[in-house]
Design an enzyme around this catalytic site. Structure first.
Site, PDB file in Angstrom:
ATOM      1  N   ARG A 193       2.159   3.780   5.221  1.00 19.81           N
ATOM      2  CA  ARG A 193       1.698   3.962   6.604  1.00 19.81           C
ATOM      3  C   ARG A 193       2.643   3.248   7.553  1.00 19.81           C
ATOM      4  NH1 ARG A 193      -4.665   2.667   6.696  1.00 19.81           N
ATOM      5  NH2 ARG A 193      -3.985   1.704   8.636  1.00 19.81           N
ATOM      6  N   ARG A 249       0.821  -1.226   0.000  1.00 17.86           N
ATOM      7  CA  ARG A 249       0.000   0.000   0.000  1.00 17.86           C
ATOM      8  C   ARG A 249       0.848   1.266   0.000  1.00 17.86           C
ATOM      9  NH1 ARG A 249      -5.002   0.269   3.857  1.00 17.86           N
ATOM     10  NH2 ARG A 249      -3.519  -0.364   5.478  1.00 17.86           N
TER      11      ARG A 249
END
Ligand code: ADP
Ligand code: AMP
Length: 215
Positions: free
Chosen positions: A157, A124
């Site tokens: 993240r 991601r």
């Protein structure tokens, strides 16, 4: 139209929230984004505490969550509806919705195997200002690590590491069983409409299923 999008981390909620927001012209309320934002959590000490909890993969305490939700859903742009992404995650949070007399129309649950969840999360890449979500292999930007629209750098993240992912999946399993049972019951009573989507398919195929449900 008031919608709840449920699902373990990495099942594609954020990706499809962006689609639903545009297609149905309703704001998306993403709890994870609100918790990570300097605009919503102004106190630095509290933000640091929250960051530590998020990195560990545990859930943030309800007082903070309820405060954020109350501040957001009573804003004018939510009058005609909204999409909740990542809330509720516990029965206490589901009761909060009832207590506030918020009438939810749809609950859509995303599900997928743990193996695929891990593959999806580990690739991601996000563009924080816009909320656009990419995947280095499955949904890559045109230029590596660069947002397609703004040309700004994408980030990862800091909770997207294997330890935290495993904890987050564990937390989801722990709390979601009762929540799902509750919404299936609500569906039987015709209080809400409940749907499940196996999100191991492509982004476009999921969008098609969502349109079939909501249109
Ligand atoms: P969540 O909000 O549920 O944590 P995301 O929407 O952030 O999930 O998706 C997790 C990762 O999987 C992202 O990197 C995203 O680009 C990718 N992804 C989302 N949906 C799909 C899909 N249908 N096929 C392949 N990759 C996907
Ligand atoms: P997400 O962006 O949805 O993957 O959420 C990231 C992290 O934010 C979670 O692992 C939790 O620590 C926290 N979080 C998000 N939504 C909630 C919620 N409804 N209740 C408690 N913690 C939450």
């Amino acid at each position: 139209m008031k919608i709840i999008l449920m699902g373990a981390p990495g099942t594609g909620k954020g990706t499809q929230s962006n689609f639903i927001k545009e297609k149905f012209n309703i704001p998306k309320i993403t709890l994870g984004d609100l918790l990570r934002s300097k605009n919503t959590i102004k106190n630095e000490k509290i933000r640091k505490k929250i960051n530590l909890i998020i990195s560990s993969g545990k859930l943030v305490n309800d007082e903070i969550i309820f405060d954020l939700i109350k501040k957001r859903i009573y804003k004018k742009d939510c009058e005609k509806g909204f999409l909740l992404d990542g809330f509720p995650r516990t029965m206490k949070q589901a009761y909060f919705i009832k207590k506030e007399k918020i009438k939810i129309d749809y609950v859509i649950e995303f599900f997928m195997s743990t193996e695929l969840i891990i593959k999806r999360i580990l690739g991601r890449k996000i563009h924080i200002p816009s909320g656009r979500i990419y995947h280095s292999i499955f949904n890559p930007p045109i230029k590596e690590d660069i947002d397609d629209i703004t040309g700004e750098k994408l980030t990862e993240r800091n909770d997207d590491n294997i330890l935290s992912i495993k904890k987050r999946i564990q937390e989801y399993k722990k709390f979601s069983k009762k929540l799902i049972k509750f919404y299936i019951k609500e569906n039987k009573k015709k209080n809400i409409k409940y749907f499940r989507i196996n999100t191991s398919i492509s982004i476009l195929e999921i969008q098609k299923k969502i349109k079939e449900i909501l249109l």
